[in-house]
Design a protein around this motif. Sequence first.
Motif, PDB file in Angstrom:
ATOM      1  N   MET A  31       1.338  -1.097  -0.395  1.00 34.16           N
ATOM      2  CA  MET A  31       0.132  -0.167   0.136  1.00 34.16           C
ATOM      3  C   MET A  31       1.104   1.083   0.018  1.00 34.16           C
ATOM      4  O   MET A  31       1.702   1.634   0.003  1.00 34.16           O
ATOM      5  CB  MET A  31      -0.787   0.023   1.437  1.00 34.16           C
ATOM      6  N   SER A  32      -0.070   2.165  -0.340  1.00 33.23           N
ATOM      7  CA  SER A  32       0.987   3.631  -0.423  1.00 33.23           C
ATOM      8  C   SER A  32       0.952   3.731   1.485  1.00 33.23           C
ATOM      9  O   SER A  32       0.412   3.148   2.162  1.00 33.23           O
ATOM     10  CB  SER A  32       0.010   4.941  -0.489  1.00 33.23           C
ATOM     11  N   PRO A  33       1.755   5.185   1.533  1.00 33.72           N
ATOM     12  CA  PRO A  33       2.548   5.164   3.444  1.00 33.72           C
ATOM     13  C   PRO A  33       0.641   5.612   3.639  1.00 33.72           C
ATOM     14  O   PRO A  33       0.195   5.036   5.396  1.00 33.72           O
ATOM     15  CB  PRO A  33       3.673   6.558   3.061  1.00 33.72           C
ATOM     16  N   LEU A  34      -0.014   6.152   3.113  1.00 33.75           N
ATOM     17  CA  LEU A  34      -1.346   7.167   3.277  1.00 33.75           C
ATOM     18  C   LEU A  34      -2.081   5.681   3.688  1.00 33.75           C
ATOM     19  O   LEU A  34      -2.461   5.884   4.811  1.00 33.75           O
ATOM     20  CB  LEU A  34      -1.902   7.875   2.955  1.00 33.75           C
ATOM     21  N   LEU A  35      -1.871   4.790   2.481  1.00 28.75           N
ATOM     22  CA  LEU A  35      -3.072   3.786   3.353  1.00 28.75           C
ATOM     23  C   LEU A  35      -3.063   2.829   4.170  1.00 28.75           C
ATOM     24  O   LEU A  35      -3.477   2.294   5.145  1.00 28.75           O
ATOM     25  CB  LEU A  35      -3.443   2.937   1.617  1.00 28.75           C
ATOM     26  N   LEU A  36      -1.183   2.771   4.628  1.00 25.96           N
ATOM     27  CA  LEU A  36      -1.086   1.773   5.646  1.00 25.96           C
ATOM     28  C   LEU A  36      -1.597   2.361   6.729  1.00 25.96           C
ATOM     29  O   LEU A  36      -1.306   1.972   7.840  1.00 25.96           O
ATOM     30  CB  LEU A  36       0.385   1.493   5.175  1.00 25.96           C
ATOM     31  N   ALA A  37      -1.710   3.785   7.009  1.00 29.54           N
ATOM     32  CA  ALA A  37      -1.479   4.378   7.929  1.00 29.54           C
ATOM     33  C   ALA A  37      -3.314   4.179   8.795  1.00 29.54           C
ATOM     34  O   ALA A  37      -3.337   3.821   9.498  1.00 29.54           O
ATOM     35  CB  ALA A  37      -1.023   5.958   8.153  1.00 29.54           C
ATOM     36  N   ALA A  38      -3.436   4.451   7.313  1.00 29.91           N
ATOM     37  CA  ALA A  38      -5.020   4.652   7.442  1.00 29.91           C
ATOM     38  C   ALA A  38      -5.694   2.693   7.803  1.00 29.91           C
ATOM     39  O   ALA A  38      -6.232   2.652   8.386  1.00 29.91           O
ATOM     40  CB  ALA A  38      -6.305   4.886   6.261  1.00 29.91           C
ATOM     41  N   GLU A  39      -5.119   1.629   7.534  1.00 34.37           N
ATOM     42  CA  GLU A  39      -4.940   0.279   7.835  1.00 34.37           C
ATOM     43  C   GLU A  39      -4.655   0.101   9.046  1.00 34.37           C
ATOM     44  O   GLU A  39      -5.482  -0.487  10.044  1.00 34.37           O
ATOM     45  CB  GLU A  39      -4.214  -0.581   6.308  1.00 34.37           C
TER      46      GLU A  39
END
Length: 557
Positions: free
Chosen positions: A167-175
């Motif tokens: 994932m992108s860093p942003l999506l990883l943070a959301a996950e």
Amino acid sequence: MVQILLNYSKLDLELLNDIQLVERDQNFLIFQNVSVLWAAAAVDNFQIVKLLVEHGAQVNHTTKTNSTAFRCACWNGNTDMARYLNENGANIHITKIHNETNLIASVYNKQLKMITYLVDELGCDVNESTDDGRPPLYFAVDRGSLELVQFLLNHGARNFRPNDIHMSPLLLAAEKRRIDLVDAISSQCSLLEQIEAQELLGSAFACGEHGICNLEKLFEYFYRALELRSQHNLSKVLRLSTVEVLDNRQECQTIDELEKLRLNDDHMYIEALLVRERLLGPTNAKYHRSLQYRGAALADNAQHHRGVNFWLYELKLHRQYSLSIDIEDLRQWASIFSDMIRKSLSIPIVPWQTVITVILEELENNMIDFDYNLHTLLFLITIISQILSKSIISNNDRQIFYRQIRIIVQHQYVTQTDRSSLLHLSLNNHTSANDYFIDFICKYPCLHTVRLLLQCGADVNAIDVIRNTPLHIFVSNSNVVDDTIIQYLCDAGVHLDCVNALRETPIDIATDSNMKQFLRTRTKISLKCLCARLIQKNTILFHGKISNSLINFVKKH
């Protein structure tokens, strides 16, 4: 001591070695083609590093994985050592295999001082990614450090778009449900990226593997994302077809549609899974884990058949996209089926057949985990043997089960460790899964499993690595005189006088006196057996003098 050796001995400082070091997690790792300088840097001994450099050690030597002494300094967060090596000619741009940069190593270990040195003083690129597309910002998010995320963002770090693997860093943070990290990175991202982060963040609150489920938070973030989509006319790209296990639904496109789902928890969970499949993709491991968790949660809530359907869908995605399958995931099928048997629930035949097919494929292609998967296969056979012993299934399903077991038996699978057949394992009281539900149902020796295997053609006289037959295994570790099992073996043509590698018959190694006596009453030696024993006793050469079909028979005696 190192100084003495360097001053008074002519040492080859570039001699390469393979060494074993203890990592922070206390695991041992082997490092290959390392020089003494690399070893000194790896164990974080700056004094010895200086001595070796002063005596001419090559600063830029690379190990088998392309690691350098400078990288070791970065990994350990030793800025003084890193600065010294740099001043003495270290190439700071040499990366480990897969393009794992020194900056990424420092971010992974949350070494802010080292990161500051690498970026501010040496000018390392904060956006240089690994071969699979993960930049330092991704690792900062993965390690959960807001401080590192803010530092990298302040120095120009970008939110890389996701790829097929990560994932992108942003999506990883959301996950990870890290709202603070999402807020920090969002300011550097496009509106669509921000919306998708809100959607994934909401879906993460429906996933029990991330903590307590919070459907109110899920609704809040989904609502906010739909508002932004509506305001900026950014509709979702929906899947082309629907899936039965996901209620044949598509995602909500409007706030009104979302409001209608709010009062039904099941519908909200399905909405979360639909969002996750769109954003993570059908091959993503985290999405697969969510499907598995939802299935397990339903089973825990006494909805086993619905839970099985989620697991089956997850397994079908594995096969559809040729994804590797975790052996523990296959074992969990035996666990849930055992729990269903324990609760007198029926086992759906399609999932059972699918799992069996997958295990057979794994047995053909995965030699590393062969024995583990073979035991899983045995547990599934035992579960079916329990069902077949009761008249609770249709004749058609019964025939399907028998046909499948016959196919399994024809493969003549044996363990790699000691060449035990399924029949050997089913008669061994040491056979266990170390799983509460499986061990509750699958207790060995198992009469039902033995009967089913024999009915489907299992070789009653198969031998393991030390030539023990299934009967040898049974009588050597059983203190119970089970005449039914022995009668099944006798009816299938077991040779009570077969000897193992130590020339022992089952009677010889029986651990119980009653068992010995019981076996003696059943022993009826044929003339054929007596001839074979005579040949073996007198060491008469028989190869080439009797038919091939008789050679193995003689060997067993």
